[in-house]
Design a protein around this motif. Sequence first.
Motif, mmCIF file in Angstrom:
data_model
loop_
_atom_site.group_PDB
_atom_site.id
_atom_site.type_symbol
_atom_site.label_atom_id
_atom_site.label_comp_id
_atom_site.label_asym_id
_atom_site.label_seq_id
_atom_site.Cartn_x
_atom_site.Cartn_y
_atom_site.Cartn_z
ATOM 1 N N VAL A 5 0.875 -1.167 0.000
ATOM 2 C CA VAL A 5 0.000 0.000 0.000
ATOM 3 C C VAL A 5 0.914 1.219 0.000
ATOM 4 O O VAL A 5 1.791 1.339 0.864
ATOM 5 C CB VAL A 5 -0.921 -0.002 1.236
ATOM 6 C CG1 VAL A 5 -1.745 1.277 1.288
ATOM 7 C CG2 VAL A 5 -1.821 -1.241 1.219
ATOM 8 N N PRO A 6 0.752 2.098 -0.976
ATOM 9 C CA PRO A 6 1.644 3.261 -1.038
ATOM 10 C C PRO A 6 1.410 4.203 0.144
ATOM 11 O O PRO A 6 0.278 4.398 0.581
ATOM 12 C CB PRO A 6 1.268 3.934 -2.362
ATOM 13 C CG PRO A 6 -0.092 3.442 -2.686
ATOM 14 C CD PRO A 6 -0.228 2.093 -2.053
ATOM 15 N N ASN A 7 2.487 4.756 0.639
ATOM 16 C CA ASN A 7 2.421 5.733 1.722
ATOM 17 C C ASN A 7 2.978 7.035 1.156
ATOM 18 O O ASN A 7 4.152 7.350 1.332
ATOM 19 C CB ASN A 7 3.222 5.249 2.927
ATOM 20 C CG ASN A 7 3.080 6.153 4.117
ATOM 21 O OD1 ASN A 7 2.247 7.047 4.141
ATOM 22 N ND2 ASN A 7 3.915 5.936 5.120
ATOM 23 N N LEU A 8 2.119 7.763 0.461
ATOM 24 C CA LEU A 8 2.577 8.911 -0.314
ATOM 25 C C LEU A 8 2.475 10.246 0.421
ATOM 26 O O LEU A 8 3.120 11.212 0.023
ATOM 27 C CB LEU A 8 1.777 9.001 -1.621
ATOM 28 C CG LEU A 8 1.819 7.759 -2.514
ATOM 29 C CD1 LEU A 8 0.893 7.955 -3.701
ATOM 30 C CD2 LEU A 8 3.235 7.470 -2.972
ATOM 31 N N TYR A 9 1.632 10.307 1.433
ATOM 32 C CA TYR A 9 1.361 11.603 2.049
ATOM 33 C C TYR A 9 1.519 11.539 3.564
ATOM 34 O O TYR A 9 1.144 10.557 4.202
ATOM 35 C CB TYR A 9 -0.067 12.063 1.719
ATOM 36 C CG TYR A 9 -0.374 12.012 0.245
ATOM 37 C CD1 TYR A 9 0.192 12.939 -0.626
ATOM 38 C CD2 TYR A 9 -1.208 11.040 -0.283
ATOM 39 C CE1 TYR A 9 -0.070 12.901 -1.985
ATOM 40 C CE2 TYR A 9 -1.475 10.991 -1.645
ATOM 41 C CZ TYR A 9 -0.905 11.916 -2.488
ATOM 42 O OH TYR A 9 -1.160 11.864 -3.827
ATOM 43 N N ASN A 10 2.036 12.613 4.121
ATOM 44 C CA ASN A 10 2.062 12.700 5.580
ATOM 45 C C ASN A 10 0.672 13.143 6.052
ATOM 46 O O ASN A 10 -0.211 13.452 5.237
ATOM 47 C CB ASN A 10 3.177 13.632 6.072
ATOM 48 C CG ASN A 10 2.990 15.071 5.623
ATOM 49 O OD1 ASN A 10 1.874 15.580 5.550
ATOM 50 N ND2 ASN A 10 4.115 15.736 5.328
ATOM 51 N N SER A 11 0.465 13.229 7.354
ATOM 52 C CA SER A 11 -0.868 13.533 7.886
ATOM 53 C C SER A 11 -1.347 14.932 7.475
ATOM 54 O O SER A 11 -2.544 15.134 7.235
ATOM 55 C CB SER A 11 -0.894 13.373 9.401
ATOM 56 O OG SER A 11 0.036 14.241 10.008
ATOM 57 N N TYR A 12 -0.447 15.876 7.350
ATOM 58 C CA TYR A 12 -0.833 17.235 6.947
ATOM 59 C C TYR A 12 -1.295 17.253 5.486
ATOM 60 O O TYR A 12 -2.293 17.902 5.156
ATOM 61 C CB TYR A 12 0.328 18.221 7.141
ATOM 62 C CG TYR A 12 0.757 18.337 8.584
ATOM 63 C CD1 TYR A 12 -0.067 18.945 9.531
ATOM 64 C CD2 TYR A 12 1.981 17.814 8.994
ATOM 65 C CE1 TYR A 12 0.328 19.039 10.858
ATOM 66 C CE2 TYR A 12 2.378 17.893 10.321
ATOM 67 C CZ TYR A 12 1.548 18.509 11.246
ATOM 68 O OH TYR A 12 1.924 18.592 12.552
ATOM 69 N N GLN A 13 -0.571 16.532 4.624
ATOM 70 C CA GLN A 13 -0.950 16.462 3.207
ATOM 71 C C GLN A 13 -2.285 15.735 3.046
ATOM 72 O O GLN A 13 -3.139 16.152 2.257
ATOM 73 C CB GLN A 13 0.140 15.756 2.399
ATOM 74 C CG GLN A 13 1.431 16.535 2.294
ATOM 75 C CD GLN A 13 2.561 15.683 1.737
ATOM 76 O OE1 GLN A 13 2.746 14.533 2.136
ATOM 77 N NE2 GLN A 13 3.316 16.272 0.808
ATOM 78 N N ALA A 14 -2.455 14.665 3.795
ATOM 79 C CA ALA A 14 -3.711 13.908 3.721
ATOM 80 C C ALA A 14 -4.878 14.771 4.182
ATOM 81 O O ALA A 14 -5.955 14.768 3.558
ATOM 82 C CB ALA A 14 -3.611 12.633 4.557
ATOM 83 N N GLU A 15 -4.686 15.508 5.255
ATOM 84 C CA GLU A 15 -5.735 16.399 5.780
ATOM 85 C C GLU A 15 -6.098 17.460 4.750
ATOM 86 O O GLU A 15 -7.279 17.756 4.526
ATOM 87 C CB GLU A 15 -5.265 17.048 7.090
ATOM 88 C CG GLU A 15 -6.331 17.814 7.813
ATOM 89 C CD GLU A 15 -7.479 16.952 8.308
ATOM 90 O OE1 GLU A 15 -8.629 17.422 8.265
ATOM 91 O OE2 GLU A 15 -7.233 15.796 8.720
ATOM 92 N N ALA A 16 -5.103 18.026 4.083
ATOM 93 C CA ALA A 16 -5.350 19.053 3.059
ATOM 94 C C ALA A 16 -6.117 18.471 1.875
ATOM 95 O O ALA A 16 -7.049 19.102 1.357
ATOM 96 C CB ALA A 16 -4.029 19.665 2.599
ATOM 97 N N MET A 17 -5.748 17.273 1.445
ATOM 98 C CA MET A 17 -6.456 16.646 0.323
ATOM 99 C C MET A 17 -7.880 16.278 0.718
ATOM 100 O O MET A 17 -8.809 16.413 -0.079
ATOM 101 C CB MET A 17 -5.690 15.421 -0.171
ATOM 102 C CG MET A 17 -4.388 15.777 -0.881
ATOM 103 S SD MET A 17 -3.521 14.331 -1.486
ATOM 104 C CE MET A 17 -4.402 14.054 -3.009
ATOM 105 N N ALA A 18 -8.056 15.826 1.938
ATOM 106 C CA ALA A 18 -9.397 15.460 2.410
ATOM 107 C C ALA A 18 -10.300 16.690 2.492
ATOM 108 O O ALA A 18 -11.516 16.598 2.260
ATOM 109 C CB ALA A 18 -9.297 14.772 3.766
ATOM 110 N N ALA A 19 -9.740 17.839 2.807
ATOM 111 C CA ALA A 19 -10.519 19.075 2.936
ATOM 112 C C ALA A 19 -10.895 19.676 1.586
ATOM 113 O O ALA A 19 -11.850 20.448 1.493
ATOM 114 C CB ALA A 19 -9.736 20.097 3.763
ATOM 115 N N ASP A 20 -10.170 19.323 0.524
ATOM 116 C CA ASP A 20 -10.395 19.892 -0.808
ATOM 117 C C ASP A 20 -11.120 18.860 -1.669
ATOM 118 O O ASP A 20 -10.509 17.923 -2.181
ATOM 119 C CB ASP A 20 -9.046 20.278 -1.432
ATOM 120 C CG ASP A 20 -9.183 20.954 -2.786
ATOM 121 O OD1 ASP A 20 -10.301 20.958 -3.364
ATOM 122 O OD2 ASP A 20 -8.150 21.467 -3.265
#
Length: 175
Positions: A77-92
């Motif tokens: 399973v790719p681990n491409l984003y840290n928690s901040y990046q994931a949060e930003a993508m989830a918000a957009d």
Amino acid sequence: MVNYIDKEKIIRAYEVIDNAQYAVISMAYHNESYAIPVSMVRVEDNLFFHTGQKGKKIDFLEKNPFINITIVGNTHVPNLYNSYQAEAMAADTSKHGKFVNSVFTTNYESVIINDKAIELTDVDHKVDVMRALCQKYTPNMMDYFNIPIKRSLSVTKIFKISLTNISFKNKEVKS
């Protein structure tokens, strides 16, 4: 020559086969199916596996020698984003498609082979294949190869599958 895939994919498929510790063969006869993992080795454009003289696998192969072989290579399973990046993508919401496709997925490579399993009967050919199997799985013990040959040659069946009907699939998600 191999059907279905181009030369680059054949090379990749052969790498998956050569690096795999086992394959799963699937067989069917009438309304019953059977799948089992096997040790296998590729020699040129053929795949070989060994088995005992009796059992469910032999029963199926005697009734219907056409089999499907599945070999899975590297998966993760790719681990491409840290928690901040994931949060930003989830918000957009405009990034939800990329988020889902790159986070909730699995990178993989696999080979599927469909062909007829043909039993080897020539003793010299069986010894050559058993040597290739032992070289793959126990390379540090080849000085003692004569022991398994003396003990198992007469009670071992070896089957050959041509690598002419082969497919290779892979998926690799990158950021």
